[in-house]
Design an enzyme around this catalytic site. Structure first.
Site, mmCIF file in Angstrom:
data_model
loop_
_atom_site.group_PDB
_atom_site.id
_atom_site.type_symbol
_atom_site.label_atom_id
_atom_site.label_comp_id
_atom_site.label_asym_id
_atom_site.label_seq_id
_atom_site.Cartn_x
_atom_site.Cartn_y
_atom_site.Cartn_z
ATOM 1 N N GLU A 12 40.613 43.997 21.991
ATOM 2 C CA GLU A 12 40.684 45.441 22.195
ATOM 3 C C GLU A 12 41.222 46.191 20.982
ATOM 4 O O GLU A 12 41.112 47.420 20.926
ATOM 5 C CB GLU A 12 41.545 45.743 23.427
ATOM 6 C CG GLU A 12 40.936 45.205 24.715
ATOM 7 C CD GLU A 12 41.846 45.336 25.922
ATOM 8 O OE1 GLU A 12 41.319 45.375 27.043
ATOM 9 O OE2 GLU A 12 43.085 45.394 25.748
ATOM 10 N N ASP A 198 33.761 45.565 33.584
ATOM 11 C CA ASP A 198 33.341 45.006 34.871
ATOM 12 C C ASP A 198 33.441 46.085 35.930
ATOM 13 O O ASP A 198 34.014 47.152 35.681
ATOM 14 C CB ASP A 198 34.220 43.805 35.253
ATOM 15 C CG ASP A 198 35.695 44.174 35.322
ATOM 16 O OD1 ASP A 198 36.173 44.466 36.431
ATOM 17 O OD2 ASP A 198 36.362 44.188 34.267
#
EC number: 3.2.2.9
Length: 231
Positions: A12, A198
């Site tokens: 990230e 997701d």
């Protein structure tokens, strides 16, 4: 302007770290801080570690040691709103804990005693991010509530239970409310910008592994746009 950007995982923060000029990295209490220049700003990039305790500890160190003027929390999240798909970006209007329950003492669900029920993102930062939304053609960018808990939301029953508590929830993840709570206490403006890796409760673990890099790329690219617009 001195801007802090926080991500939990290497995936990230890696892309943004590579974009920093004159980058210098140091580790404090196991947390990695990289200082550099980007879009005319002094940027402090923090790799916080996963979960609320890591996020709160590292954000406190960040604010005490580096004293940023604004904080942006980036990375991946699980989509919660029916309109969202993997790869979409969510800008926080408010952040709440979804795993705190002191309702027996008349607090709202998710409210930590002594704290407000939720933590409002800085209106100016949200407005700036909204402006950047208009330039996005290939991905959907929305704004709304994000909720945080120390669990990965792959169990449909747990997802359903959270839906019962928060009607207008857009995304869930594991750090944002901790970052927001610390920023609230230090009176430092913040916004959370997360891309979806997701959809909560729908084979989330498989999707997360498959789409984490895509989510990191989308969130990083959007944050670079925000930094470029930030004056």
């Amino acid at each position: 302007m001195r801007i802090a950007v926080i991500g939990a995982m290497e995936e990230e923060v890696r892309i943004l770290r590579d974009k920093l000029e004159q980058a210098e990295t140091e580790t404090v209490a196991g947390c990695e801080f990289t200082k550099g220049l980007l879009a005319g700003h002094e940027v402090i990039l923090l790799k916080s570690g996963i979960g609320k305790v890591n996020a709160a500890m590292s954000t406190t160190i960040l604010l005490e040691k580096y004293k940023p003027e604004k904080v942006i929390n980036t990375g991946s999240a699980g989509g919660f709103h029916h309109s969202l798909n993997v790869g979409d970006v969510v800008i926080s209007t408010e952040v709440r804990h979804h795993d705190v329950d002191v309702t027996a003492f008349n607090y709202e669900y998710g409210q930590v005693p002594g704290m407000p029920p939720g933590f409002k993102a800085d209106e100016a930062l949200v407005a700036l991010a909204e402006k950047c939304m208009q330039t996005e053609e290939n991905i959907q960018v929305v704004k709304g509530m994000i909720a945080t808990g120390d669990s990965f939301m792959s169990d449909p029953n747990r997802v359903a239970a959270i839906r019962d508590k928060f009607e207008n929830l857009y995304a869930v993840e594991m750090e944002a409310a901790a970052v927001a709570q610390v920023c609230h206490q230090y009176e430092v403006p913040f916004v959370i910008i997360r891309a979806l890796s997701d959809i909560a409760g729908k084979e989330s673990n498989v999707s997360f592994d498959q789409f984490l890099d895509q989510a990191a790329l989308h969130s990083t690219n959007f944050i670079v746009k925000v930094l470029e617009e930030l004056k």
